[in-house]
Design an enzyme around this catalytic site. Sequence first.
Site, PDB file in Angstrom:
ATOM      1  N   LYS A   9       0.825  -1.213   0.000  1.00 49.40           N
ATOM      2  CA  LYS A   9       0.000   0.000   0.000  1.00 49.40           C
ATOM      3  C   LYS A   9       0.867   1.276   0.000  1.00 49.40           C
ATOM      4  O   LYS A   9       2.088   1.212   0.243  1.00 49.40           O
ATOM      5  CB  LYS A   9      -0.938  -0.035   1.205  1.00 49.40           C
ATOM      6  CG  LYS A   9      -2.011  -1.141   1.108  1.00 49.40           C
ATOM      7  CD  LYS A   9      -2.969  -1.094   2.295  1.00 49.40           C
ATOM      8  CE  LYS A   9      -4.093  -2.120   2.159  1.00 49.40           C
ATOM      9  NZ  LYS A   9      -5.027  -2.078   3.314  1.00 49.40           N
ATOM     10  N   TYR A  49     -12.403  -1.998  -4.062  1.00 47.71           N
ATOM     11  CA  TYR A  49     -12.891  -2.167  -2.688  1.00 47.71           C
ATOM     12  C   TYR A  49     -14.419  -2.109  -2.611  1.00 47.71           C
ATOM     13  O   TYR A  49     -14.972  -1.848  -1.532  1.00 47.71           O
ATOM     14  CB  TYR A  49     -12.274  -1.105  -1.770  1.00 47.71           C
ATOM     15  CG  TYR A  49     -10.884  -1.459  -1.279  1.00 47.71           C
ATOM     16  CD1 TYR A  49     -10.671  -2.552  -0.436  1.00 47.71           C
ATOM     17  CD2 TYR A  49      -9.770  -0.705  -1.642  1.00 47.71           C
ATOM     18  CE1 TYR A  49      -9.408  -2.880   0.026  1.00 47.71           C
ATOM     19  CE2 TYR A  49      -8.497  -1.022  -1.179  1.00 47.71           C
ATOM     20  CZ  TYR A  49      -8.324  -2.117  -0.340  1.00 47.71           C
ATOM     21  OH  TYR A  49      -7.073  -2.445   0.121  1.00 47.71           O
ATOM     22  N   ASN A 112      -2.193   0.499   6.737  1.00 50.85           N
ATOM     23  CA  ASN A 112      -1.690  -0.774   7.280  1.00 50.85           C
ATOM     24  C   ASN A 112      -0.838  -1.592   6.314  1.00 50.85           C
ATOM     25  O   ASN A 112      -0.820  -2.822   6.365  1.00 50.85           O
ATOM     26  CB  ASN A 112      -2.837  -1.594   7.877  1.00 50.85           C
ATOM     27  CG  ASN A 112      -3.880  -1.975   6.848  1.00 50.85           C
ATOM     28  OD1 ASN A 112      -3.754  -1.614   5.685  1.00 50.85           O
ATOM     29  ND2 ASN A 112      -4.883  -2.710   7.270  1.00 50.85           N
ATOM     30  N   HIS A 115      -2.217  -5.259   1.454  1.00 48.92           N
ATOM     31  CA  HIS A 115      -3.495  -5.926   1.194  1.00 48.92           C
ATOM     32  C   HIS A 115      -3.204  -7.354   0.767  1.00 48.92           C
ATOM     33  O   HIS A 115      -2.243  -7.604   0.058  1.00 48.92           O
ATOM     34  CB  HIS A 115      -4.261  -5.221   0.059  1.00 48.92           C
ATOM     35  CG  HIS A 115      -5.406  -6.055  -0.464  1.00 48.92           C
ATOM     36  ND1 HIS A 115      -6.658  -6.030   0.117  1.00 48.92           N
ATOM     37  CD2 HIS A 115      -5.476  -6.976  -1.465  1.00 48.92           C
ATOM     38  CE1 HIS A 115      -7.448  -6.889  -0.523  1.00 48.92           C
ATOM     39  NE2 HIS A 115      -6.753  -7.472  -1.491  1.00 48.92           N
ATOM     40  N   GLU A 126      -9.414 -10.825  -7.822  1.00 47.98           N
ATOM     41  CA  GLU A 126      -8.504  -9.687  -7.641  1.00 47.98           C
ATOM     42  C   GLU A 126      -7.311  -9.767  -8.592  1.00 47.98           C
ATOM     43  O   GLU A 126      -6.842  -8.743  -9.092  1.00 47.98           O
ATOM     44  CB  GLU A 126      -8.036  -9.629  -6.186  1.00 47.98           C
ATOM     45  CG  GLU A 126      -9.165  -9.241  -5.230  1.00 47.98           C
ATOM     46  CD  GLU A 126      -8.744  -9.189  -3.766  1.00 47.98           C
ATOM     47  OE1 GLU A 126      -9.598  -8.863  -2.927  1.00 47.98           O
ATOM     48  OE2 GLU A 126      -7.563  -9.459  -3.459  1.00 47.98           O
TER      49      GLU A 126
HETATM   50  P1  GDP Z   1      -7.875  -6.897   5.670  1.00 45.46           P
HETATM   51  O1  GDP Z   1      -8.432  -8.031   4.860  1.00 45.46           O
HETATM   52  O2  GDP Z   1      -7.029  -7.364   6.830  1.00 45.46           O
HETATM   53  O3  GDP Z   1      -7.137  -5.883   4.827  1.00 45.46           O
HETATM   54  O4  GDP Z   1      -9.097  -6.134   6.377  1.00 45.46           O
HETATM   55  P2  GDP Z   1     -10.601  -5.790   5.899  1.00 45.46           P
HETATM   56  O5  GDP Z   1     -10.975  -6.562   4.666  1.00 45.46           O
HETATM   57  O6  GDP Z   1     -11.470  -5.893   7.093  1.00 45.46           O
HETATM   58  O7  GDP Z   1     -10.508  -4.232   5.538  1.00 45.46           O
HETATM   59  C1  GDP Z   1      -9.940  -3.804   4.327  1.00 45.46           C
HETATM   60  C2  GDP Z   1      -9.093  -2.602   4.579  1.00 45.46           C
HETATM   61  O8  GDP Z   1      -9.918  -1.522   5.020  1.00 45.46           O
HETATM   62  C3  GDP Z   1      -8.050  -2.745   5.692  1.00 45.46           C
HETATM   63  O9  GDP Z   1      -6.861  -3.348   5.293  1.00 45.46           O
HETATM   64  C4  GDP Z   1      -7.820  -1.287   6.079  1.00 45.46           C
HETATM   65  O10 GDP Z   1      -6.929  -0.657   5.144  1.00 45.46           O
HETATM   66  C5  GDP Z   1      -9.189  -0.688   5.898  1.00 45.46           C
HETATM   67  N1  GDP Z   1      -9.887  -0.621   7.181  1.00 45.46           N
HETATM   68  C6  GDP Z   1     -10.457  -1.627   7.907  1.00 45.46           C
HETATM   69  N2  GDP Z   1     -11.002  -1.149   9.041  1.00 45.46           N
HETATM   70  C7  GDP Z   1     -10.778   0.194   9.030  1.00 45.46           C
HETATM   71  C8  GDP Z   1     -11.109   1.265   9.904  1.00 45.46           C
HETATM   72  O11 GDP Z   1     -11.730   1.062  10.949  1.00 45.46           O
HETATM   73  N3  GDP Z   1     -10.725   2.525   9.512  1.00 45.46           N
HETATM   74  C9  GDP Z   1     -10.055   2.753   8.348  1.00 45.46           C
HETATM   75  N4  GDP Z   1      -9.699   4.020   8.024  1.00 45.46           N
HETATM   76  N5  GDP Z   1      -9.708   1.785   7.509  1.00 45.46           N
HETATM   77  C10 GDP Z   1     -10.071   0.519   7.841  1.00 45.46           C
END
Ligand code: GDP
Length: 141
Positions: A9, A49, A112, A115, A126
Amino acid sequence: MERTLSIIKPDAVANNNIGAIINIFEQAGLAVVAAKMVHLSQMQAEDFYAIHKARPFFGDLVRFMISGPVLVMALEGEDAVARNRELMGATNPKDAAPGTIRSLFAKTIDENAIHGSDSKENAANEIEFFFNNIELCVRTR
Ligand code: GDP
C-alpha cells in the site's frame, strides 16, 4: 499450487519497504509471478474495494489507496492465500503478531502497509482485476 493477490500500500511504498516486504514473501516460499507499480484512480480504488462500500471507513480507505503509488503482485505457492494472510498479520497493526508485515511496517489501521486476498475466490477475481494472462508468468525454473 495456489495464487493470491498482494498490494504493497502507499504508506509502505513511501517508506521504501517494498524490498523488505517482498523478502518476507520469498523467505516464506511465496514466489512473485506478476508485479507492477500503479497509481490507482479514485474509480479503480472504489471498484477494487466495492465489497466495503457500505463500511463507514470506505471514503478514508479509498483516499488512502489513491494517495500514492502501490505495488501490485500475484504471489504463488502452497496455500498461498492463507500463508499470505499469516505473513500480513491482523488488520489493525496493534493486534498483529510480532514479525508479521503489519507489525513491522504499519502503524495504524488506516494505513496498514499491505493488502492480501482473503479467500481463493477473491484471489482469482482480484488477480484478474489487475493482470492479464501475458502478465502472469509461469515459473519454469
Ligand atoms: P484486511 O483483509 O485485513 O485488509 O481487512 P478488511 O478486509 O477488514 O478491511 C480492508 C481494509 O480496510 C483494511 O486493510 C484497512 O486498510 C481498511 N480498514 C479496515 N477497518 C478500518 C477502519 O476502521 N478505519 C479505516 N480508516 N480503515 C479501515
